[in-house]
Scaffold this motif. Structure first.
Motif, PDB file in Angstrom:
ATOM      1  N   LEU A 275      78.692  56.627  38.816  1.00  0.00           N
ATOM      2  CA  LEU A 275      78.934  56.984  37.416  1.00  0.00           C
ATOM      3  C   LEU A 275      77.804  57.868  36.878  1.00  0.00           C
ATOM      4  O   LEU A 275      78.052  58.865  36.185  1.00  0.00           O
ATOM      5  N   CYS A 276      76.578  57.491  37.188  1.00  0.00           N
ATOM      6  CA  CYS A 276      75.433  58.262  36.710  1.00  0.00           C
ATOM      7  C   CYS A 276      75.388  59.663  37.328  1.00  0.00           C
ATOM      8  O   CYS A 276      74.832  60.592  36.732  1.00  0.00           O
ATOM      9  N   ASP A 277      75.980  59.811  38.503  1.00  0.00           N
ATOM     10  CA  ASP A 277      76.041  61.128  39.160  1.00  0.00           C
ATOM     11  C   ASP A 277      77.223  61.955  38.674  1.00  0.00           C
ATOM     12  O   ASP A 277      77.476  63.046  39.188  1.00  0.00           O
ATOM     13  N   GLY A 278      77.979  61.406  37.711  1.00  0.00           N
ATOM     14  CA  GLY A 278      79.086  62.166  37.135  1.00  0.00           C
ATOM     15  C   GLY A 278      80.425  61.961  37.796  1.00  0.00           C
ATOM     16  O   GLY A 278      81.400  62.635  37.442  1.00  0.00           O
ATOM     17  N   GLU A 279      80.518  61.033  38.755  1.00  0.00           N
ATOM     18  CA  GLU A 279      81.807  60.777  39.401  1.00  0.00           C
ATOM     19  C   GLU A 279      82.655  59.868  38.516  1.00  0.00           C
ATOM     20  O   GLU A 279      82.141  58.979  37.838  1.00  0.00           O
ATOM     21  N   LYS A 280      83.957  60.077  38.551  1.00  0.00           N
ATOM     22  CA  LYS A 280      84.864  59.270  37.733  1.00  0.00           C
ATOM     23  C   LYS A 280      86.262  59.310  38.330  1.00  0.00           C
ATOM     24  O   LYS A 280      86.595  60.184  39.121  1.00  0.00           O
ATOM     25  N   GLY A 281      87.057  58.314  37.949  1.00  0.00           N
ATOM     26  CA  GLY A 281      88.409  58.227  38.503  1.00  0.00           C
ATOM     27  C   GLY A 281      88.420  57.894  39.971  1.00  0.00           C
ATOM     28  O   GLY A 281      89.321  58.292  40.698  1.00  0.00           O
ATOM     29  N   ILE A 282      87.422  57.120  40.418  1.00  0.00           N
ATOM     30  CA  ILE A 282      87.292  56.796  41.834  1.00  0.00           C
ATOM     31  C   ILE A 282      87.125  55.294  42.029  1.00  0.00           C
ATOM     32  O   ILE A 282      86.800  54.560  41.101  1.00  0.00           O
ATOM     33  N   MET A 283      87.356  54.863  43.256  1.00  0.00           N
ATOM     34  CA  MET A 283      86.970  53.531  43.700  1.00  0.00           C
ATOM     35  C   MET A 283      85.845  53.702  44.693  1.00  0.00           C
ATOM     36  O   MET A 283      85.877  54.614  45.529  1.00  0.00           O
ATOM     37  N   VAL A 284      84.849  52.832  44.603  1.00  0.00           N
ATOM     38  CA  VAL A 284      83.801  52.824  45.616  1.00  0.00           C
ATOM     39  C   VAL A 284      84.232  51.873  46.721  1.00  0.00           C
ATOM     40  O   VAL A 284      84.834  50.832  46.462  1.00  0.00           O
ATOM     41  N   GLY A 285      83.946  52.246  47.955  1.00  0.00           N
ATOM     42  CA  GLY A 285      84.341  51.416  49.088  1.00  0.00           C
ATOM     43  C   GLY A 285      83.302  51.443  50.182  1.00  0.00           C
ATOM     44  O   GLY A 285      82.240  52.065  50.039  1.00  0.00           O
ATOM     45  N   CYS A 286      83.614  50.773  51.266  1.00  0.00           N
ATOM     46  CA  CYS A 286      82.719  50.730  52.427  1.00  0.00           C
ATOM     47  C   CYS A 286      83.551  50.939  53.676  1.00  0.00           C
ATOM     48  O   CYS A 286      84.455  50.150  53.971  1.00  0.00           O
ATOM     49  N   VAL A 287      83.271  52.013  54.399  1.00  0.00           N
ATOM     50  CA  VAL A 287      83.989  52.334  55.632  1.00  0.00           C
ATOM     51  C   VAL A 287      82.978  52.519  56.760  1.00  0.00           C
ATOM     52  O   VAL A 287      82.031  53.299  56.625  1.00  0.00           O
ATOM     53  N   ASN A 288      83.171  51.776  57.835  1.00  0.00           N
ATOM     54  CA  ASN A 288      82.245  51.833  58.978  1.00  0.00           C
ATOM     55  C   ASN A 288      80.793  51.586  58.557  1.00  0.00           C
ATOM     56  O   ASN A 288      79.863  52.202  59.084  1.00  0.00           O
ATOM     57  N   GLY A 289      80.628  50.699  57.581  1.00  0.00           N
ATOM     58  CA  GLY A 289      79.298  50.309  57.150  1.00  0.00           C
ATOM     59  C   GLY A 289      78.647  51.224  56.133  1.00  0.00           C
ATOM     60  O   GLY A 289      77.554  50.933  55.646  1.00  0.00           O
ATOM     61  N   ALA A 290      79.300  52.336  55.787  1.00  0.00           N
ATOM     62  CA  ALA A 290      78.720  53.299  54.855  1.00  0.00           C
ATOM     63  C   ALA A 290      79.482  53.306  53.539  1.00  0.00           C
ATOM     64  O   ALA A 290      80.711  53.178  53.509  1.00  0.00           O
ATOM     65  N   MET A 291      78.747  53.468  52.429  1.00  0.00           N
ATOM     66  CA  MET A 291      79.375  53.577  51.124  1.00  0.00           C
ATOM     67  C   MET A 291      80.171  54.876  51.033  1.00  0.00           C
ATOM     68  O   MET A 291      79.773  55.909  51.579  1.00  0.00           O
ATOM     69  N   CYS A 292      81.311  54.817  50.324  1.00  0.00           N
ATOM     70  CA  CYS A 292      82.158  55.994  50.189  1.00  0.00           C
ATOM     71  C   CYS A 292      82.915  55.913  48.873  1.00  0.00           C
ATOM     72  O   CYS A 292      82.862  54.886  48.174  1.00  0.00           O
ATOM     73  N   THR A 293      83.594  56.986  48.502  1.00  0.00           N
ATOM     74  CA  THR A 293      84.429  56.985  47.305  1.00  0.00           C
ATOM     75  C   THR A 293      85.814  57.521  47.669  1.00  0.00           C
ATOM     76  O   THR A 293      85.974  58.283  48.625  1.00  0.00           O
ATOM     77  N   VAL A 294      86.806  57.097  46.872  1.00  0.00           N
ATOM     78  CA  VAL A 294      88.182  57.543  47.079  1.00  0.00           C
ATOM     79  C   VAL A 294      88.852  57.599  45.710  1.00  0.00           C
ATOM     80  O   VAL A 294      88.560  56.757  44.844  1.00  0.00           O
ATOM     81  N   PRO A 295      89.702  58.595  45.453  1.00  0.00           N
ATOM     82  CA  PRO A 295      90.397  58.655  44.160  1.00  0.00           C
ATOM     83  C   PRO A 295      91.178  57.372  43.893  1.00  0.00           C
ATOM     84  O   PRO A 295      91.811  56.817  44.800  1.00  0.00           O
ATOM     85  N   LEU A 296      91.124  56.888  42.671  1.00  0.00           N
ATOM     86  CA  LEU A 296      91.786  55.636  42.324  1.00  0.00           C
ATOM     87  C   LEU A 296      93.250  55.606  42.745  1.00  0.00           C
ATOM     88  O   LEU A 296      93.723  54.614  43.296  1.00  0.00           O
ATOM     89  N   GLU A 297      93.985  56.678  42.470  1.00  0.00           N
ATOM     90  CA  GLU A 297      95.423  56.669  42.745  1.00  0.00           C
ATOM     91  C   GLU A 297      95.735  56.514  44.227  1.00  0.00           C
ATOM     92  O   GLU A 297      96.798  56.012  44.595  1.00  0.00           O
ATOM     93  N   LYS A 298      94.824  56.930  45.089  1.00  0.00           N
ATOM     94  CA  LYS A 298      95.066  56.801  46.522  1.00  0.00           C
ATOM     95  C   LYS A 298      94.968  55.358  46.992  1.00  0.00           C
ATOM     96  O   LYS A 298      95.519  55.000  48.035  1.00  0.00           O
ATOM     97  N   THR A 299      94.246  54.517  46.251  1.00  0.00           N
ATOM     98  CA  THR A 299      94.027  53.139  46.686  1.00  0.00           C
ATOM     99  C   THR A 299      95.320  52.349  46.755  1.00  0.00           C
ATOM    100  O   THR A 299      95.418  51.383  47.514  1.00  0.00           O
ATOM    101  N   TRP A 300      96.315  52.716  45.956  1.00  0.00           N
ATOM    102  CA  TRP A 300      97.607  52.036  46.029  1.00  0.00           C
ATOM    103  C   TRP A 300      98.717  52.934  46.566  1.00  0.00           C
ATOM    104  O   TRP A 300      99.725  52.450  47.056  1.00  0.00           O
ATOM    105  N   ALA A 301      98.531  54.254  46.495  1.00  0.00           N
ATOM    106  CA  ALA A 301      99.561  55.181  46.982  1.00  0.00           C
ATOM    107  C   ALA A 301      99.602  55.214  48.509  1.00  0.00           C
ATOM    108  O   ALA A 301     100.669  55.405  49.115  1.00  0.00           O
ATOM    109  N   GLU A 302      98.445  55.030  49.125  1.00  0.00           N
ATOM    110  CA  GLU A 302      98.365  55.017  50.583  1.00  0.00           C
ATOM    111  C   GLU A 302      98.470  53.581  51.085  1.00  0.00           C
ATOM    112  O   GLU A 302      97.894  52.666  50.499  1.00  0.00           O
TER     113      GLU A 302
END
Length: 319
Positions: A275-302
């Motif tokens: 959020l402080c870096d200006g990102e928005k409309g995303i979900m934060v996640g963890c893939v292969n042990g690393a932090m990542c982001t993905v657009p919110l709508e993809k979390t249920w569309a995929e």
């Protein structure tokens, strides 16, 4: 950015408090004010908020449930409800919102994002059904809670030569059932992602009995059918007398496992950083042990697929 708000929405999951703690302390570390919204979007509409401080979130990392409580809001599902929530956030001088929950919670967050408000989601659901992260907060704890019960049931099944059907949570997702099935050595797993074939199940049970196996365990995801219905089908079709156990909401309770507490802490801190870096409309996640982001709508569309190797393991190891 000067003030953040955080809320928990939808079903509770072990580790939500750890995420609230991480969001609060990561924000304060960046000299931001933090307020907690109680009762999810319903509380937002009612203006039910409290200040969060370093001390107010102390000692909650291993507590189950959520100190902010949670609720489902029919009002927020309507456009006028979203607009009212947006007005409330602005009246509270909130510059960004962190939403901890599942796909229903993220749909609400997406509506705020589409209206221009900075929102970041943290995946908090025992179902592990959100695309874009390897694990969701609460999944590991729920699996271990269910596994503990299933292992104990196997002792009884073995002692009395019985067939048990154990119903676990998962209306649309078989992640819990499959994980518990593999970890417990269950003879069969019934999940929404795989078409249910009663005849095939009966054949497997018959084969096991023929080779001298006197007890069996079936792990059933609740979304396929109720345990009682499956037990009736087995009785009517093949004469099996199956005992049923429905684990229910016990899977949501209790303090988080170490894995969930760590995941929640990482995701909470990363949400604030994003959020402080200006990102928005995303979900934060963890893939292969690393932090990542993905657009919110993809979390249920995929659709998040189950690991094929685990599906194969149930078949291979239950012979």
């Amino acid at each position: 950015m000067k003030r953040l708000a955080v809320l928990t929405s939808g079903g509770d999951s072990p580790g939500m408090n750890a995420a609230i703690r991480a969001v609060t302390r990561a924000a304060i570390y960046r000299n931001l004010d933090v307020i907690g919204v109680r009762r999810g979007y319903e509380g937002l509409l009612d203006g039910d908020v409290i200040p969060l401080t370093k001390s107010s979130v102390g000692g909650i990392i291993h507590r189950g449930g959520t100190i902010l409580r949670t609720a489902r809001s029919e009002r927020f599902k309507r456009p006028e409800g979203v607009n009212e929530g947006l007005s409330r956030l602005r009246s509270l001088d909130v510059d960004g919102l962190v939403v901890i929950g599942g796909d229903g919670s993220f749909r609400g967050a997406q509506e705020l994002h589409l209206r221009g408000f900075p929102v970041v989601g943290i995946p908090g659901t025992i179902d592990n059904d959100l695309w874009g992260t390897d694990a969701t907060i609460g999944f590991d704890t729920a699996v271990n809670t269910a596994l503990d019960a299933v292992v104990k049931l196997r002792d009884t099944a073995s002692s009395h030569d019985r067939l048990f059907v154990v119903e676990v949570m998962g209306r649309h997702s078989g992640w819990i059932a499959l994980s518990v099935g593999v970890a417990s050595g269950a003879e069969h797993v019934v999940i929404p992602e795989v078409s249910f074939e009663l005849g095939r199940l009966c054949d497997k049970l018959h084969y096991a009995k023929k080779r001298g196996k006197t007890h069996s365990l079936i792990v059933l995801a609740e979304g396929v059918m109720p345990a009682q219905e499956l037990a009736s089908l087995l009785s009517d079709t093949a004469g099996y007398d199956a005992r049923i156990t429905v684990l229910g909401h016990i899977q949501r309770g209790g303090g988080p496992s170490a894995a969930d507490a760590i995941l929640a802490s990482r995701l909470g801190a990363f949400a604030v950083e994003s959020l402080c870096d200006g990102e928005k409309g995303i979900m934060v996640g963890c893939v292969n042990g690393a932090m990542c982001t993905v657009p919110l709508e993809k979390t249920w569309a995929e659709r998040k697929p189950l690991p094929p190797e685990l599906l194969e393991l149930v078949e291979t190891l239950s012979i």
